[in-house]
Design a protein around this motif. Structure first.
Motif, mmCIF file in Angstrom:
data_model
loop_
_atom_site.group_PDB
_atom_site.id
_atom_site.type_symbol
_atom_site.label_atom_id
_atom_site.label_comp_id
_atom_site.label_asym_id
_atom_site.label_seq_id
_atom_site.Cartn_x
_atom_site.Cartn_y
_atom_site.Cartn_z
ATOM 1 N N CYS A 332 -26.491 -6.341 46.417
ATOM 2 C CA CYS A 332 -25.912 -5.056 46.038
ATOM 3 C C CYS A 332 -26.784 -3.875 46.477
ATOM 4 O O CYS A 332 -27.922 -3.736 46.010
ATOM 5 N N PRO A 333 -26.277 -3.000 47.350
ATOM 6 C CA PRO A 333 -27.070 -1.844 47.787
ATOM 7 C C PRO A 333 -27.287 -0.825 46.668
ATOM 8 O O PRO A 333 -28.284 -0.110 46.671
ATOM 9 N N TYR A 334 -26.347 -0.775 45.718
ATOM 10 C CA TYR A 334 -26.475 0.207 44.636
ATOM 11 C C TYR A 334 -27.700 -0.100 43.779
ATOM 12 O O TYR A 334 -28.564 0.757 43.570
ATOM 13 N N TYR A 335 -27.796 -1.330 43.293
ATOM 14 C CA TYR A 335 -28.954 -1.709 42.495
ATOM 15 C C TYR A 335 -30.186 -1.966 43.369
ATOM 16 O O TYR A 335 -31.320 -1.719 42.952
ATOM 17 N N GLY A 336 -29.948 -2.446 44.582
ATOM 18 C CA GLY A 336 -31.074 -2.698 45.480
ATOM 19 C C GLY A 336 -31.822 -1.435 45.847
ATOM 20 O O GLY A 336 -33.058 -1.419 45.893
ATOM 21 N N SER A 337 -31.088 -0.340 46.093
ATOM 22 C CA SER A 337 -31.742 0.914 46.449
ATOM 23 C C SER A 337 -32.515 1.480 45.262
ATOM 24 O O SER A 337 -33.572 2.096 45.428
ATOM 25 N N ARG A 338 -31.996 1.251 44.051
ATOM 26 C CA ARG A 338 -32.714 1.717 42.854
ATOM 27 C C ARG A 338 -34.033 0.975 42.695
ATOM 28 O O ARG A 338 -35.059 1.570 42.332
ATOM 29 N N GLN A 339 -34.030 -0.328 42.958
ATOM 30 C CA GLN A 339 -35.276 -1.094 42.911
ATOM 31 C C GLN A 339 -36.235 -0.644 44.014
ATOM 32 O O GLN A 339 -37.441 -0.522 43.808
ATOM 33 N N THR A 340 -35.659 -0.378 45.186
ATOM 34 C CA THR A 340 -36.462 0.008 46.338
ATOM 35 C C THR A 340 -37.112 1.372 46.137
ATOM 36 O O THR A 340 -38.167 1.660 46.724
ATOM 37 N N ALA A 341 -36.499 2.222 45.328
ATOM 38 C CA ALA A 341 -37.037 3.570 45.107
ATOM 39 C C ALA A 341 -38.407 3.539 44.445
ATOM 40 O O ALA A 341 -39.171 4.498 44.550
ATOM 41 N N ARG A 342 -38.734 2.435 43.758
ATOM 42 C CA ARG A 342 -40.009 2.366 43.043
ATOM 43 C C ARG A 342 -41.208 2.406 44.000
ATOM 44 O O ARG A 342 -42.115 3.202 43.809
ATOM 45 N N PRO A 343 -41.250 1.583 45.044
ATOM 46 C CA PRO A 343 -42.378 1.702 45.980
ATOM 47 C C PRO A 343 -42.177 2.781 47.043
ATOM 48 O O PRO A 343 -43.133 3.129 47.744
ATOM 49 N N ALA A 344 -40.957 3.294 47.211
ATOM 50 C CA ALA A 344 -40.690 4.284 48.263
ATOM 51 C C ALA A 344 -41.484 5.557 48.016
ATOM 52 O O ALA A 344 -41.756 5.943 46.882
ATOM 53 N N ARG A 345 -41.834 6.240 49.098
ATOM 54 C CA ARG A 345 -42.562 7.507 48.984
ATOM 55 C C ARG A 345 -41.647 8.701 49.240
ATOM 56 O O ARG A 345 -41.985 9.827 48.867
ATOM 57 N N LEU A 346 -40.533 8.472 49.909
ATOM 58 C CA LEU A 346 -39.544 9.519 50.166
ATOM 59 C C LEU A 346 -38.196 9.018 49.658
ATOM 60 O O LEU A 346 -37.666 8.034 50.180
ATOM 61 N N VAL A 347 -37.669 9.656 48.636
ATOM 62 C CA VAL A 347 -36.395 9.265 48.040
ATOM 63 C C VAL A 347 -35.382 10.370 48.346
ATOM 64 O O VAL A 347 -35.615 11.539 48.039
ATOM 65 N N ILE A 348 -34.262 9.984 48.938
ATOM 66 C CA ILE A 348 -33.260 10.937 49.411
ATOM 67 C C ILE A 348 -32.019 10.776 48.540
ATOM 68 O O ILE A 348 -31.462 9.675 48.453
ATOM 69 N N LEU A 349 -31.580 11.842 47.906
ATOM 70 C CA LEU A 349 -30.481 11.712 46.949
ATOM 71 C C LEU A 349 -29.679 12.996 46.845
ATOM 72 O O LEU A 349 -30.185 14.088 47.114
ATOM 73 N N PRO A 350 -28.395 12.892 46.461
ATOM 74 C CA PRO A 350 -27.550 14.089 46.316
ATOM 75 C C PRO A 350 -27.888 14.876 45.057
ATOM 76 O O PRO A 350 -28.504 14.365 44.123
ATOM 77 N N TYR A 351 -27.455 16.149 45.053
ATOM 78 C CA TYR A 351 -27.730 17.078 43.956
ATOM 79 C C TYR A 351 -27.528 16.477 42.576
ATOM 80 O O TYR A 351 -28.392 16.548 41.709
ATOM 81 N N GLN A 352 -26.316 15.923 42.363
ATOM 82 C CA GLN A 352 -25.947 15.538 41.000
ATOM 83 C C GLN A 352 -26.834 14.440 40.444
ATOM 84 O O GLN A 352 -27.030 14.340 39.238
ATOM 85 N N HIS A 353 -27.418 13.619 41.316
ATOM 86 C CA HIS A 353 -28.308 12.553 40.860
ATOM 87 C C HIS A 353 -29.626 13.119 40.336
ATOM 88 O O HIS A 353 -30.238 12.547 39.439
#
Length: 868
Positions: A332-353
């Protein structure tokens, strides 16, 4: 003195203004400040943001490491024996930092391996037979039918809920003896233990895990959260990052909604994001692997999450790329990206998030000590207000009451006392909403009141809204209710089909969906009730409740909470972050951001940077014109807008200007209504057949109200200009647009598409809007002007000028571009208005007190730039 370096890894030869931008950004981040950056479109704003911030991030990592090493060495006394120093060194060694570095290196090693694989093979070719067989198996699993999502009624029964005066929220399910009624630990300690256990379970932690066993704070390096308005803008940002030398090593990940990231076909086809959310959460409750979502690995399958993380971070990817990673790994990319955000240094997201606190919490976003960059920030305050504004209609309230009555009837003998108590409170509140929206005809008078007065008026001020908010959030009542209603509706439909009856609750049109879940009864109305109740916990001074019997957004009675103070909603972001950057092509008037978004921030912590344009001064001609060809003054105030002679004068002016402006001309009106009035007048003989005369010069296009037709209109406009020969009698096209419409933001009218931009009047918002008037009243009440009206006037004027600045910014898009900007209203000649125009226009504004001067200036300008 600036601490910025001289080079930033800019992928091209940087212009001086780009170096200035990156240097100032570097200094703002170094000094933990708030930065407001204005850089006109075409000046490389995105690349300047990327290179300035990522250069700082790399340097900050290096300086942090050096500081830790220095602190360690400074802790020893030079005159102590070697064995003592060695012993002390072993004692003060930060084991956690060592472990973190080891695990980061392990992750990096895996990611480097993925990079190597991606260079030589398709991403679909995963390493290991187990992975390939998993992909084949799960592809087959995704062909399951919608019957897999059905629930048994017992699954919609609320779990035991304990009062927050007792244990807090739902009953603990922890099995170890340190937590529970027989524990000797205090409640606070038990809460901490419970939270720790929950965190471990949520990430699949176990003591023998390797690099994926890190807790949230184990990745405590500074992150950059980059946000913008649309996914297309975020994708463009990713494209720009990949041009830079930082793309090779930066760990970046985009976040999005299920609507953008879900790869489960059965959930995806639901379309509506609320239904997708509910269906996804329902699937997670399934107890058998067959019934669960095939793309959501279990807690025991940590390797799958790790594979997703490695592939996601192997290169800088946009949303579409992340979806492809999820599809190829069947994860699942939805939950996978949330897990991936933990070690990531650049997180790209829309306004409402980012801007919604509850969404940030649900995504696990931690802003503490991190950096937030808000791009396209010119409408940030309006966006914050919009996100925190909630409307609730009479129909939604009535439907929610009916749904709750069905639910409590079904489970009344099985619900715990606390659940029954809270549901009854919610029912009483909904009845109060219905009551205020259905008074006797003689008492139907629209009201604008504060939250406290609203609660008192409805007789619900004795309820603890904070407890109710917590209950609704932790019990998941809205989701369980919707699942129950949909199941009941499905069963009713099946029974009716067996009896040969039609669904008596639904009147379907020819185009109505056949799914029973689309029936009015099965709408997620309690979710809207919950959102509205949450607004009633806001401070009384920060918002207002509108009680409207005609409805501002609908024709039916409604309640609407409107946030008036965006500063308080944005304040947690400012206070948690190390630094906040607001950037845009046109940020003027900047005073609004300082007064209404950062009123509590000392001036010393705010840096305002505005750079000029990269074009030569000779490539831009800005004119403000006081009168038309027949000497009719241009004053488009409320009293004069309906003056037909003024409308005709504008038409004659545009026809004359189109004689000298080649190719494409974009003309902006204050509103769709005014555009239609003017167009209708010009189409008649009374105006002297202005449209017919204009059509001889340029083909006429008009911005459609239907947003779905915007793209085709732009395409036709562009194709016509591209196909027009220079020697032809028809020298291009004119596009009639609306300020703050689809054409005024994000549209590129470069080169021949926009040789001229004409602004008709000052597009002040409608003062008949009760919401706008209440906002102005609020600003006046909280302003520092003794008269009590200057602050509101300033805000109203600034709203207008932001619309102007966005619209006129459509013309110049790159260094070689050239265009004229024409401002039709004598008020543009005043210093008060001119100082609110974008700084990149500069002071070279030509004041044309006579119309003939504008024709002379325009003709000379385009002769100078005549294309050969």
């Amino acid at each position: 003195m600036s601490k910025a370096p001289t080079t930033f890894g800019f992928p091209y030869d940087a212009y001086p203004i780009q170096n200035d931008f990156m240097g100032m950004l570097y200094d703002v981040l170094t000094e933990n400040k708030i930065g407001i950056f204005e850089s006109p479109t075409g000046t490389g704003k995105s690349l300047s943001l990327i290179c300035g911030s990522l250069k700082w991030l790399n340097d900050n990592d290096e300086s942090t490491t050096n500081a830790k090493n220095q602190d360690s060495s400074d802790s020893f006394q030079a005159d102590e024996p070697d064995w003592v120093r060695a012993y002390q060194g072993n004692q003060v060694e930060n084991k956690r930092d060592v472990l973190k570095q080891e695990r980061k290196l392990a992750i990096k090693k895996r990611i480097d391996l993925v990079k190597s694989h991606e260079k030589n093979r398709s991403i679909l070719e995963l390493s290991g037979k187990e992975d390939r067989s998993r992909w084949k198996r799960t592809k087959k699993d995704t062909t399951s039918t919608s019957d897999d999502i059905k629930e048994k009624y017992d699954e919609f029964l609320l779990e035991e809920y304990m009062s927050d005066d007792e244990e807090g929220g739902r009953a603990s399910t922890l099995s170890y003896t340190t937590v529970g009624p027989n524990s000797s630990f205090s409640k606070e300690v038990q809460d901490l233990l419970s939270k720790f256990e929950t965190n471990k379970k949520s990430i699949g932690y176990s003591d023998d895990d390797s690099d994926d066993a890190l807790e949230e704070d184990d990745f405590d390096e500074v992150k950059i959260y980059y946000t913008s308005r649309t996914h297309s803008q975020l994708s463009q940002f990713v494209h720009e990052v990949n041009k830079t030398p930082y793309a090779e090593n930066i760990w970046a990940v985009p976040l999005g909604s299920r609507k953008n990231l879900c790869i489960n076909k059965n959930i995806n086809k639901l379309g509506n994001v609320n239904r997708m959310n509910e269906a996804c959460l329902d699937l997670q409750k399934k107890k058998t692997e067959k019934d669960r979502c095939p793309h959501l690995p279990s807690l025991q399958e940590k390797g799958k999450w790790r594979d997703f993380r490695d592939y996601a971070l192997a290169k800088v990817r946009d949303i579409e790329d992340i979806v492809k990673v999820g599809e190829s790994l069947s994860t699942c990319p939805y939950y996978g990206s949330r897990q991936t955000a933990r070690p990531a240094r650049l997180v790209i997201l829309p306004y409402q998030h980012l801007l919604n606190a509850h969404t940030r919490e649900s995504l696990g976003i931690s802003l503490k000590g991190n950096i937030v960059i808000v791009d396209e920030a010119h409408n940030l305050m309006e966006t914050i207000n919009s996100i925190h504004t909630v409307a609730l209609t009479l129909r939604q309230s009535q439907l929610a009451l009916k749904q709750l009555a069905m639910y409590i009837q079904r489970y009344k003998t099985r619900l715990s006392g606390k659940n029954v108590s809270y549901i009854r409170q919610i029912i009483q509140i909904i009845k109060a909403f219905i009551g205020i929206l259905t008074p006797p005809e003689s008492e139907k008078k629209d009201l604008i009141i504060g939250v406290n007065e609203f609660l008192h008026l409805l007789g619900i001020d004795h309820f603890n809204m904070f407890k109710l908010e917590r209950y609704l959030k932790e019990s998941n009542l809205a989701r369980k209710l919707l699942g129950f209603i949909e199941k009941a509706q499905q069963d009713q439909d099946s029974e009716n089909q067996l009896l040969g009856l039609k669904n008596p609750q639904v009147k379907k049109s020819a185009n109505a969906p056949s799914s029973p879940s689309q029936s009015p009864l099965a709408l997620p109305t309690l979710t809207q009730i919950q959102s509205f109740i949450m607004t009633l916990t806001n401070p009384d001074k920060d918002g207002r409740v509108f009680i409207s019997y005609k409805g501002t957004d609908t024709l039916e009675p409604q309640l609407k909470y409107m946030l008036l103070n965006p500063a308080e909603a944005f304040r947690p972001i400012v206070e948690e972050c190390k630094s906040v950057i607001l950037a845009g092509g046109t940020m003027e008037p900047v005073s609004d951001f300082i007064k209404h978004l950062f009123p509590y921030v000392p001036d010393s912590r705010i840096t305002n940077f505005s750079c000029g344009h990269i074009i030569p001064q000779k490539n831009l001609l800005t004119m403000c014109i006081d009168e038309g060809p027949t000497r009719k003054p241009f004053l488009f105030n409320y009293e004069n807008r309906q003056d037909t002679s003024l409308i005709d004068e504008v038409g004659k002016t545009i026809v004359n200007l189109c004689n000298v402006i080649p190719d494409g001309v974009v003309c902006f009106f204050a509103s769709f209504t005014y555009l239609e009035e003017v167009y209708s007048r010009w189409n008649g003989a009374e105006s002297g057949n202005i449209l017919e005369r204009l059509a001889k010069k340029k083909k006429i296009f008009k911005e459609p109200r239907d947003s779905g037709m915007v793209e085709s209109t732009l395409r036709d406009y562009s194709l016509h200009i591209d196909s027009t020969k220079k020697e032809a009698s028809n020298t291009g096209a004119i596009l009639l647009c609306v300020v703050n419409g689809k054409m005024s933001e994000g549209i590129n009218f470069s080169d021949r598409l926009g040789r001229g931009v004409i602004m008709i009047g000052l597009p002040f918002p409608n003062r008949g809007s009760v919401e706008l008037n209440e906002k102005i009243k609020y600003i006046n009440e909280h302003g520092d002007d003794p008269s009590g009206t200057a602050a509101g006037r300033e805000y109203y004027e600034n709203l207008c000028m932001r619309g102007v600045n966005q619209s006129i910014g459509r013309a110049i898009r790159h260094r070689g571009d050239f265009a004229t900007i024409v401002l039709l209203d004598k008020r543009y000649s005043t210093a008060r208005i001119q100082k609110k125009l974008p700084s990149w226009i500069g002071t070279d504004i030509v004041h044309c007190d006579r119309f003939v001067k504008s024709i002379s200036k325009s003709a000379g300008f385009f002769r100078q730039h005549k294309e050969t």
